[in-house]
Design a protein around this motif. Structure first.
Motif, PDB file in Angstrom:
ATOM      1  N   SER A 271      46.789  65.085  36.098  1.00 15.49           N
ATOM      2  CA  SER A 271      47.820  64.182  35.624  1.00 15.49           C
ATOM      3  C   SER A 271      48.738  64.988  34.734  1.00 15.49           C
ATOM      4  O   SER A 271      48.525  66.175  34.507  1.00 15.49           O
ATOM      5  N   PHE A 272      49.762  64.362  34.236  1.00 18.63           N
ATOM      6  CA  PHE A 272      50.665  65.048  33.323  1.00 18.63           C
ATOM      7  C   PHE A 272      49.892  65.511  32.109  1.00 18.63           C
ATOM      8  O   PHE A 272      48.973  64.851  31.662  1.00 18.63           O
ATOM      9  N   GLY A 273      50.276  66.650  31.601  1.00 20.91           N
ATOM     10  CA  GLY A 273      49.697  67.092  30.347  1.00 20.91           C
ATOM     11  C   GLY A 273      48.346  67.736  30.517  1.00 20.91           C
ATOM     12  O   GLY A 273      47.693  68.063  29.559  1.00 20.91           O
ATOM     13  N   GLY A 274      47.889  67.922  31.730  1.00 22.35           N
ATOM     14  CA  GLY A 274      46.633  68.641  31.884  1.00 22.35           C
ATOM     15  C   GLY A 274      45.797  68.056  32.999  1.00 22.35           C
ATOM     16  O   GLY A 274      45.894  66.893  33.342  1.00 22.35           O
TER      17      GLY A 274
ATOM     18  N   LYS B  98      55.481  63.967  26.275  1.00 16.62           N
ATOM     19  CA  LYS B  98      55.753  65.103  27.149  1.00 16.62           C
ATOM     20  C   LYS B  98      56.228  64.632  28.532  1.00 16.62           C
ATOM     21  O   LYS B  98      57.152  65.201  29.109  1.00 16.62           O
ATOM     22  N   VAL B  99      55.579  63.579  29.043  1.00 19.56           N
ATOM     23  CA  VAL B  99      55.964  63.069  30.355  1.00 19.56           C
ATOM     24  C   VAL B  99      57.399  62.595  30.340  1.00 19.56           C
ATOM     25  O   VAL B  99      58.198  62.947  31.207  1.00 19.56           O
TER      26      VAL B  99
ATOM     27  N   VAL C  18      51.777  69.554  35.383  1.00 16.54           N
ATOM     28  CA  VAL C  18      53.165  69.168  35.133  1.00 16.54           C
ATOM     29  C   VAL C  18      53.534  67.988  36.022  1.00 16.54           C
ATOM     30  O   VAL C  18      54.155  67.037  35.581  1.00 16.54           O
TER      31      VAL C  18
ATOM     32  N   ILE D 212      46.907  61.798  29.164  1.00 17.16           N
ATOM     33  CA  ILE D 212      48.340  61.934  29.363  1.00 17.16           C
ATOM     34  C   ILE D 212      49.023  62.024  28.009  1.00 17.16           C
ATOM     35  O   ILE D 212      48.631  61.358  27.058  1.00 17.16           O
ATOM     36  N   ASP D 213      50.016  62.903  27.964  1.00 12.51           N
ATOM     37  CA  ASP D 213      50.815  63.035  26.758  1.00 12.51           C
ATOM     38  C   ASP D 213      52.120  62.289  27.023  1.00 12.51           C
ATOM     39  O   ASP D 213      53.010  62.824  27.676  1.00 12.51           O
TER      40      ASP D 213
END
Lengths: 534, 257
Positions: free
Chosen positions: A241-244, B52-53, A462, B48-49
Motif C-alpha cells: 500500500s502507500f507508504g510501505g 504522504k498519499v 508508492v 498508510i501515511d
C-alpha cells in the motif's frame, strides 16, 4: 525578333536522394562537439554505474570454514538449466524401465507458520502452526531420476487450490481434474513409465481414466525412484500500500492421505518391497521441526507429510543479469537530451530554414534524422551494454553472487534489446522535439514518460500493485521488459512485480509498446511538419 | 530592487511561466486525487501515511517546476536576452540573486496552492477509502503538527527544486541539457539505490539523493524507519540547491555571456 532562352544554371541538377540527406544529417551530428561528448558521457555513465553498483554489493552470508568468502550458495539447477527448489518428503522404491503406480488420494491438509522463525531448524513448534492448506501445496505420486535435488522427474498430484496437476522437470505444468480432494470426492492418480516416456492419468472413480499429460524425461536412468510425496511452499501474505509494503510468512506443511496403492511392472524390490522415507534436500530447508515431516503406513493407508516445493526458484537466491544494467537510465537521459536537441537546435539557430530549403520534402529530412540518430545511439548503446553485462556479472560473481543462469539467446536479447531501447527512445525524443520545438518541454515529456513510470513501478509502496502493473504495460516504460531474464511461472506463487524484476508483458511485446509510442510520435511529426511554418 | 522588478517583469509578461505554474498546481492535485482514490484499507488495518498519499502529486509537479526554473535562465541564453540583462545589471551575482528570489517566491506560492489543493482533495477522498476513525486515522487536517510539516515542507520542496533547476541551468545554459541534468539528479539516485545490494550503501544513497531525502519531509508516520529526519531530508535538497546555485553563480561570474 530573337527569342531568348530563359536562364538555366549550367550546373547539374542536384540529387535530393536519401543517401545525401543521411550524409547531411550525419555531418550535422558529428560536427557538434557537445552531442558527441554527450553520447560518450552517456556511454561512460552506463558502464560506470553498472560497475559501481555491482562492485559495491556483497551477498550477505556469514563466512564459514567451508565458505570463507561468504558467497551465497547457488540453488540446484533443473534439467533445463534453471534454478529450482527441490524439497519434499519422498516415500520411495526403485522402479525399472517400465512400470506404473496407482494411488487414491482422499485428503490434503496443511499447517502453516505465520512467521519465519530463526535459521535454526525446528524453531517453530508444531503446536504453533495454523491449520490451512497452501494454494500450491502438493501431494501425489512421482517418478524421479534420483534423490539428488534438481534431477529429472514427472509427478501427478493434488494441490490445495488448483485441482489435479501433472508436472515434470520443474517448468511444465498441465491441469487435470478440477476441484478439491476430500474423502467424499477422492482422486485416483496414475503414472506409467515406458523407457523415457512417462504418462500421467487421473480419475474421479478409479474406473474411468483420463490422460493428463505425456512427459519425455531425456536420459532417465533405467533404475529410477518412484513413490509418494508431499510438499508445501511457505505461507506468505503481502500487503502493498502507500507508504510501505509489509509481508509476513513462514514455512508450511502439507499432509496427504493415500490408499489403494498398487504397482505394476518392473519394481526390483517386488510387490512387498519396503518403502523408504526421505526428506529430499535435508531437514534444514526450513524452520519446521524435523519430526513434522515423515510418513506413516497403517493397513494400506499412507499418511505423508512434507514441506518445501518442487518448482522453479526465481532469481532471489542470487543476482540477475539486468542488475548490471542500472546505468541504462543515465544513458537514456543522455540520448533523450541529444535526440531532442538534434531537432530543436535547428529551430533555435534558424538552420531549419536552410535545411528545408535544401530539401523541401520535410518528412524525408525527419526520416534521415531518425535513421542517423538511431544508428548512433544503437551503436553507442551496444558498446556500453556489451561491456557492462559481462563486466558486471564478473564483479557480482566475485562478490559471491550466483547469477541466474540464462541462455546465450537471452543474454543477446538483453544486450541488443537495451541498445535498441536507447535507439528507439532517442527517436521518440526526436519526434517529440519536432512536435514541441521546445527543448525543455520535450526532454521532460520523454523522460517523465519513460523513467518516471518505471521509477514509480519499482519503488514498492508508492503505488498500489494494480497501478504499478498498468504503468509498465501501457507507458513507454513497458520496454524495460526487454531486460527481464527470469521467466514467471503460473505454478509458483511469488511476488511477480517490476520491483523484483518481472514485467507483465513479454520482452519483445514490451519493447513493441515503446516502438508504438515512437512510431505514433514520428507519424504525427511527419504529418505536422509540412503544415507548419518554420 | 530594480533587478528584482526586472526579473519579475520577465517572468510575468510571457505566457509560458503562468501556464506552467497553473499546470503544476493542476497536475499535483490531480495525481494526488488519483492516488488517494486508489487507496484501499482492509478491515485488518493498513500502514498508510495519509499525508504522504495526498501529496503524491509532488512527484509530477516537481518536473513542471523544474522546466519553469531552467527555462527562466536558458531562455535568456537561447534568445540572447542575457547580454541585455547583464548590460543593464552588470553585477552578475545580483542578477542571479534577483532570479532566485523571483522564481523561488513564485514556485513557493504555487507550491502552497498545489499542496493546499492536494490536502483538501485527500481529506475528501481518503475518508471514503477506509482512512477513517474506525481504522484509527484522523481526518487530514493542517492543525495537526506533522501534517502541517508535510504540507509546508512539500511547498518548500517545490521551491527548492526550482532553485536547483535555476542553479543547474545557470551553469549549463542550454535548456535541454539542464533539464536532463536536473531530472537525472532526481531520478537516478532512487533507481541506483533500488539495485544496490549492500544495505549501508543503499542507506547512504538515500541520504544524499535530492528527491528521496527531500521527500522525507512528507512522512508523518513511522519516522524511525527513515534514514534521516524529515527536516534533515529537506536540508539535503537545500544543500543540493545551494551547491547548484553557487556553481551556477561562479560560472556566471567567470564566463562570457
Amino acid at each position: 525578333m530573337s527569342v531568348t532562352a530563359p536562364y538555366r544554371s549550367g550546373r547539374a541538377v542536384g540529387t535530393s536522394g536519401f543517401r545525401h540527406l543521411l550524409r547531411a544529417e550525419w555531418t550535422k551530428f558529428q560536427t557538434v562537439r557537445g552531442w558527441v561528448i554527450g553520447i560518450l558521457v552517456g556511454l561512460l555513465l552506463m558502464v560506470g554505474l553498472g560497475v559501481l553498483t555491482t562492485k559495491n554489493s556483497a551477498c550477505g552470508v556469514p563466512p564459514t570454514q567451508t565458505n570463507p568468502s561468504g558467497a551465497c550458495p547457488a540453488p540446484p539447477t533443473g534439467p533445463g538449466g534453471e534454478w529450482v527448489t527441490d524439497a519434499f518428503y519422498f516415500v520411495r522404491q526403485p522402479l525399472g524401465a517400465s512400470g506404473s503406480i496407482t494411488v487414491r488420494v482422499t485428503s490434503l491438509t496443511g499447517l502453516y507458520a505465520t512467521h519465519a522463525g530463526s535459521a535454526v531448524p525446528g524453531e517453530i513448534p508444531t503446536a504453533d502452526l495454523t491449520p490451512g492448506v497452501q494454494p500450491w501445496a502438493k501431494a501425489g505420486i512421482i517418478i524421479k531420476a534420483s534423490t539428488t535435488a534438481g534431477s529429472a522427474y514427472a509427478a501427478m498430484m493434488v494441490t490445495g487450490d488448483h485441482g489435479v496437476r501433472m508436472q515434470w522437470n520443474f517448468t511444465n505444468d498441465v491441469a487435470g481434474l478440477a476441484g478439491k480432494v476430500s474423502a467424499a470426492s477422492p482422486r485416483w492418480l496414475r503414472l506409467t513409465r515406458t523407457g523415457d516416456v512417462i504418462r500421467g492419468y487421473d480419475s474421479a472413480d478409479g474406473a474411468h481414466w483420463t490422460l493428463v499429460g505425456t512427459a519425455t524425461l531425456a536420459g532417465l536412468p533405467s533404475l529410477s525412484q518412484a513413490g509418494l510425496f508431499a510438499a508445501s511452499p511457505g505461507y506468505s501474505a503481502n500487503s502493498t500500500s502507500f507508504g510501505g509494503s509489509s509481508s509476513k510468512g513462514g514455512p508450511a506443511l502439507a499432509t496427504g492421505l493415500f490408499d489403494q496403492v498398487s504397482r505394476q511392472g518392473a519394481w526390483p524390490a517386488g510387490s512387498s518391497g519396503q518403502w523408504t522415507g526421505q526428506d529430499i534436500q535435508g531437514p534444514a530447508d526450513n524452520a519446521l521441526q524435523p519430526a513434522a515431516q515423515g510418513y506413516r503406513e497403517a493397513a494400506g493407508t499412507f499418511t505423508v507429510s512434507g514441506s518445501g516445493d518442487i518448482a522453479p526458484a526465481g532469481g532471489s537466491a542470487g543476482a540477475v543479469t539486468s542488475q548490471t544494467l542500472v546505468g541504462t537510465f543515465a544513458g537514456l537521459i543522455a540520448v533523450v537530451v541529444i535526440g531532442v536537441m538534434f531537432m530543436t537546435t535547428e529551430y533555435r539557430r534558424g538552420l531549419i530554414r536552410t535545411t528545408f530549403a535544401a530539401s523541401p520534402r520535410r518528412g524525408r529530412v525527419l526520416a534521415a534524422k531518425a535513421v542517423v540518430l538511431a544508428a548512433v545511439t544503437f551503436t553507442a548503446g551496444l558498446v556500453a551494454t556489451a561491456i557492462t553485462v559481462p563486466l558486471g556479472e564478473h564483479l557480482l560473481h566475485e562478490n559471491g553472487y550466483p547469477i541466474y543462469p540464462t541462455s546465450a539467446l537471452t543474454d543477446a536479447r538483453i544486450v541488443v534489446g537495451t541498445a535498441g531501447l536507447l535507439a528507439v527512445c532517442a527517436v521518440l525524443a526526436l519526434a517529440v522535439g519536432t512536435l514541441l520545438r521546445r527543448s525543455a518541454g520535450a526532454v521532460t515529456v520523454v523522460i517523465v514518460g519513460i523513467v518516471l513510470p518505471y521509477l514509480l513501478a519499482i519503488l514498492s509502496g508508492v503505488l498500489p500493485a494494480a497501478a504499478e502493473e498498468w504503468l509498465v504495460r501501457v507507458t513507454p516504460a513497458a520496454a524495460f521488459a526487454i531486460q527481464q531474464s527470469i521467466p514467471a511461472y503460473p505454478q509458483v506463487d511469488a511476488a511477480y512485480t517490476p520491483g523484483t524484476g518481472y514485467f507483465p508483458l513479454a520482452p519483445w511485446a514490451g519493447f513493441a509498446v515503446l516502438c508504438a509510442w515512437a512510431a505514433a510520435a514520428l507519424a504525427l511529426a511527419v504529418f505536422v511538419l509540412p503544415r507548419r511554418d518554420v | 530592487m530594480t533587478a528584482l522588478h526586472a526579473e519579475w517583469t520577465k517572468l510575468r509578461t510571457v505566457p509560458g511561466p503562468g501556464w506552467l505554474l497553473l499546470a503544476a498546481i493542476m497536475l499535483t492535485a490531480a495525481v494526488g486525487a488519483l492516488a488517494a482514490n486508489a487507496v484501499t484499507c482492509p478491515a485488518g488495518g493498513c500502514q498508510i501515511d495519509p499525508a504522504k498519499v495526498s501529496l503524491t502529486g509532488i512527484y509530477v509537479g516537481q518536473t513542471i517546476v523544474a522546466i519553469l526554473a531552467t527555462a527562466a535562465v536558458s531562455g535568456e541564453y537561447s534568445t540572447g536576452m542575457i547580454r541585455l540583462t547583464l548590460t543593464a545589471t552588470p553585477r552578475r551575482w545580483l542578477v542571479l540573486a534577483a532570479k532566485t528570489a523571483v522564481v523561488g517566491t513564485a514556485t513557493l506560492a504555487t507550491g502552497a496552492v498545489a499542496v493546499l489543493a492536494s490536502v483538501l482533495v485527500g481529506r475528501l477522498l481518503l475518508d471514503q477509502h477506509g482512512i477513517d476513525p474506525a481504522h484509527g486515522y484522523q481526518a487530514l487536517s493542517l492543525a495537526d503538527g506533522t501534517v502541517l510539516r508535510a504540507a509546508a515542507g512539500s511547498a518548500l520542496y517545490l521551491a527548492l527544486i526550482a532553485l536547483l533547476g535555476l542553479g543547474v541551468a545557470t551553469a549549463v545554459r542550454d535548456s535541454a541539457v539542464s533539464i536532463g541534468v536536473v531530472l537525472g539528479l532526481l531520478y537516478l539516485f532512487p533507481i541506483i539505490a533500488s539495485v544496490v545490494g549492500d544495505a549501508d550503501w543503499k542507506r547512504h544513497l538515500d541520504q544524499i539523493s535530492p528527491m528521496t531525502a527531500g521527500m522525507y519531509i512528507q512522512a508523518t508516520t513511522d519516522l524511525r524507519s527513515l534514514p534521516l529526519a524529515p527536516w534533515q531530508g529537506l536540508g539535503v535538497l537545500a544543500a543540493w540547491a545551494a551547491g547548484a546555485l553557487l556553481a551556477g553563480g561562479l560560472l556566471l561570474y567567470l564566463r562570457d555571456a
